[in-house]
Design an enzyme around this catalytic site. Structure first.
Site, PDB file in Angstrom:
ATOM      1  N   GLU A 234       0.818  -1.211   0.000  1.00  0.00           N
ATOM      2  CA  GLU A 234       0.000   0.000   0.000  1.00  0.00           C
ATOM      3  C   GLU A 234       0.845   1.252   0.000  1.00  0.00           C
ATOM      4  O   GLU A 234       1.946   1.264   0.540  1.00  0.00           O
ATOM      5  CB  GLU A 234      -0.879   0.004   1.258  1.00  0.00           C
ATOM      6  CG  GLU A 234      -1.897  -1.106   1.201  1.00  0.00           C
ATOM      7  CD  GLU A 234      -2.614  -1.338   2.522  1.00  0.00           C
ATOM      8  OE1 GLU A 234      -3.825  -1.258   2.536  1.00  0.00           O
ATOM      9  OE2 GLU A 234      -1.929  -1.596   3.522  1.00  0.00           O
TER      10      GLU A 234
ATOM     11  N   CYS B  89      -0.921   5.547  10.387  1.00  0.00           N
ATOM     12  CA  CYS B  89       0.285   4.796  10.736  1.00  0.00           C
ATOM     13  C   CYS B  89      -0.068   3.452  11.336  1.00  0.00           C
ATOM     14  O   CYS B  89      -0.926   3.349  12.197  1.00  0.00           O
ATOM     15  CB  CYS B  89       1.081   5.541  11.790  1.00  0.00           C
ATOM     16  SG  CYS B  89       1.712   7.090  11.235  1.00  0.00           S
TER      17      CYS B  89
HETATM   18  N1  SAH Z   1       9.650   0.153   9.987  1.00  0.00           N
HETATM   19  C1  SAH Z   1       9.794   1.580   9.929  1.00  0.00           C
HETATM   20  C2  SAH Z   1       8.821   2.203   8.975  1.00  0.00           C
HETATM   21  C3  SAH Z   1       7.359   2.137   9.381  1.00  0.00           C
HETATM   22  S1  SAH Z   1       6.916   3.743   9.812  1.00  0.00           S
HETATM   23  C4  SAH Z   1       9.728   2.157  11.316  1.00  0.00           C
HETATM   24  O1  SAH Z   1       9.467   1.437  12.247  1.00  0.00           O
HETATM   25  O2  SAH Z   1      10.007   3.352  11.480  1.00  0.00           O
HETATM   26  C5  SAH Z   1       5.404   3.615  10.524  1.00  0.00           C
HETATM   27  C6  SAH Z   1       5.314   4.420  11.801  1.00  0.00           C
HETATM   28  O3  SAH Z   1       4.026   4.222  12.370  1.00  0.00           O
HETATM   29  C7  SAH Z   1       6.313   3.941  12.831  1.00  0.00           C
HETATM   30  O4  SAH Z   1       6.759   4.960  13.642  1.00  0.00           O
HETATM   31  C8  SAH Z   1       5.461   2.970  13.589  1.00  0.00           C
HETATM   32  O5  SAH Z   1       6.020   2.672  14.802  1.00  0.00           O
HETATM   33  C9  SAH Z   1       4.146   3.717  13.670  1.00  0.00           C
HETATM   34  N2  SAH Z   1       3.014   2.853  13.961  1.00  0.00           N
HETATM   35  C10 SAH Z   1       2.901   1.550  13.749  1.00  0.00           C
HETATM   36  N3  SAH Z   1       1.706   1.082  14.185  1.00  0.00           N
HETATM   37  C11 SAH Z   1       1.048   2.123  14.681  1.00  0.00           C
HETATM   38  C12 SAH Z   1      -0.235   2.288  15.271  1.00  0.00           C
HETATM   39  N4  SAH Z   1      -1.083   1.270  15.423  1.00  0.00           N
HETATM   40  N5  SAH Z   1      -0.586   3.529  15.663  1.00  0.00           N
HETATM   41  C13 SAH Z   1       0.258   4.574  15.483  1.00  0.00           C
HETATM   42  N6  SAH Z   1       1.472   4.477  14.953  1.00  0.00           N
HETATM   43  C14 SAH Z   1       1.877   3.273  14.544  1.00  0.00           C
END
Ligand code: SAH
Length: 356
Positions: free
Chosen positions: A91, A341
């Site tokens: 996506e 996110c």
């Molecule tokens: N793997 C990389 C790229 C993904 S970024 C990383 O971890 O940075 C996606 C962002 O959204 C990251 O900061 C992740 O921790 C956050 N994220 C993941 N699940 C989420 C959720 N349920 N609610 C809010 N933020 C979330």
């Protein structure tokens, strides 16, 4: 015969040379692909017919198939679900900000092996690393759509979709080069942000290769105990190693790092953590982005809920007043299409899994 992606510059140049086309033909093709967003080789009218035939015989333009595309009720966000040629779903999300700025969030892996407990993508595990062209195709498709349908220019990219960029380093790196090369997509390096949950060797490489490109770190906790309870990666690269590689990054680039901090009720929002976070980041070139936890559909076995706004406000105040650390709260304006996110885990993969 094997075909190559048209984004494979080396192959394209090689085949042009082999067939005795002069170098300026390469520039014409590059211009058509990246500046005019031509999607059909027959549309490249600046080159002769035999060259168009050669391109058709040796290269493909796009492999990603749009499965569904949804725009949020307020029109600010468009989520596209693509099917890759190998059958995985990935996506990307376009975010139109009120200021006129447009940001594209791209995926770099199908699924993700990091298994952070709050993240929907992590529940899929790793399905595959995306090829360079699969990342580039997401960028070009969005740029073309914004340009042709809305007269908007894509100027910002964040690697915050599905996957961990540092675990698909070479392909991510190549896609950044396509995005930032002047004769290609010509984005400014600082408007490209790579987000990582902190794979230390990847960071060191990134520091060397991309000192101008922006870096975001998914921190989510100022101490190992809480971090390890939600992010298994912290067992391999604890905070001590993380902060050391950060020091190296800042020393080499003098750039501000964006720290993402998801706010989960009762998990990582205890008031004492605000002080710990302040102590960890004070005197550093840091900007904290608080992300209120987004609940996602499906089995959220950890039963997480979002921290109330009043507590996030308190965190921000402590950081600023006591430690002079600036922060913002990331909006969750695109909730209604599951594009926020951590919600990028397409339902098809889930359905597939359930069937098995
Ligand atoms: N793997 C990389 C790229 C993904 S970024 C990383 O971890 O940075 C996606 C962002 O959204 C990251 O900061 C992740 O921790 C956050 N994220 C993941 N699940 C989420 C959720 N349920 N609610 C809010 N933020 C979330």
């Amino acid at each position: 015969m094997q075909k190559y992606s048209i984004h494979n510059e080396e192959k394209l140049k090689e085949i042009l040379k082999e067939n005795k086309f002069p170098p300026f033909r390469y520039n014409q093709i590059e211009n058509a692909i990246y500046k005019n967003f031509v999607t059909d080789f027959d549309e490249i009218q600046t080159i002769p017919k035999d060259l168009r035939e050669l391109l058709k015989a040796n290269f493909f333009y796009t492999t990603l198939e749009i499965d569904t595309q949804k725009t949020s009720a307020n029109g600010q966000t468009t989520k596209t679900l693509y099917k890759t040629e190998t059958g995985e779903f990935i996506e990307s999300v376009i975010m139109r900000h009120k200021t006129g700025r447009v940001t594209l969030c791209v995926s770099c892996q199908a699924g993700c092996p990091m298994a952070c407990s709050f993240c929907a993508t992590g529940k899929l595990w790793l399905l595959k690393n995306l090829e360079t062209y699969e990342i580039v195709e997401q960028i070009i498709a969005a740029a073309k759509m914004l340009h042709e349908e809305e007269s908007l220019s894509l100027r910002n990219i964040v690697y915050m979709g599905m996957g961990e960029p540092m675990l698909n380093y070479d392909n991510v790196a190549e896609s950044i080069r396509v995005a930032t090369t002047q004769k290609k997509l010509d984005l400014s390096n600082r408007r490209v942000t790579v987000s990582t949950c902190w794979i230390v060797p990847g960071i060191d490489k990134f520091t060397k290769d991309f000192p101008q490109t922006s870096l975001a770190v998914s921190l989510h906790s100022p101490n190992d105990e809480v971090r390890q309870s939600i992010m298994p990666v912290d067992h391999t690269y604890p905070l001590k190693d993380l902060m050391a590689s950060l020091e190296r990054y800042t020393k080499a680039t003098n750039k501000r790092i964006f720290y993402e901090y998801i706010m989960i009720n009762w998990v990582n929002d205890h008031p004492k953590l605000a002080d710990e976070l302040g102590q960890l980041l004070q005197w550093k070139l840091a900007h904290v982005n608080f992300i209120p936890y987004n609940a996602w559909e499906g089995t959220n076995s950890d039963g997480f809920t979002t921290t109330p706004k009043i507590i996030i406000d308190k965190f921000q105040k402590v950081l600023l007043d006591k430690y002079n650390v600036v922060s913002t709260v990331r909006m969750t304006m695109w909730d209604d299409i599951d594009a926020a996110c951590g919600q990028l885990a397409n339902k098809k993969e889930e359905e597939d899994k359930e069937e098995k």
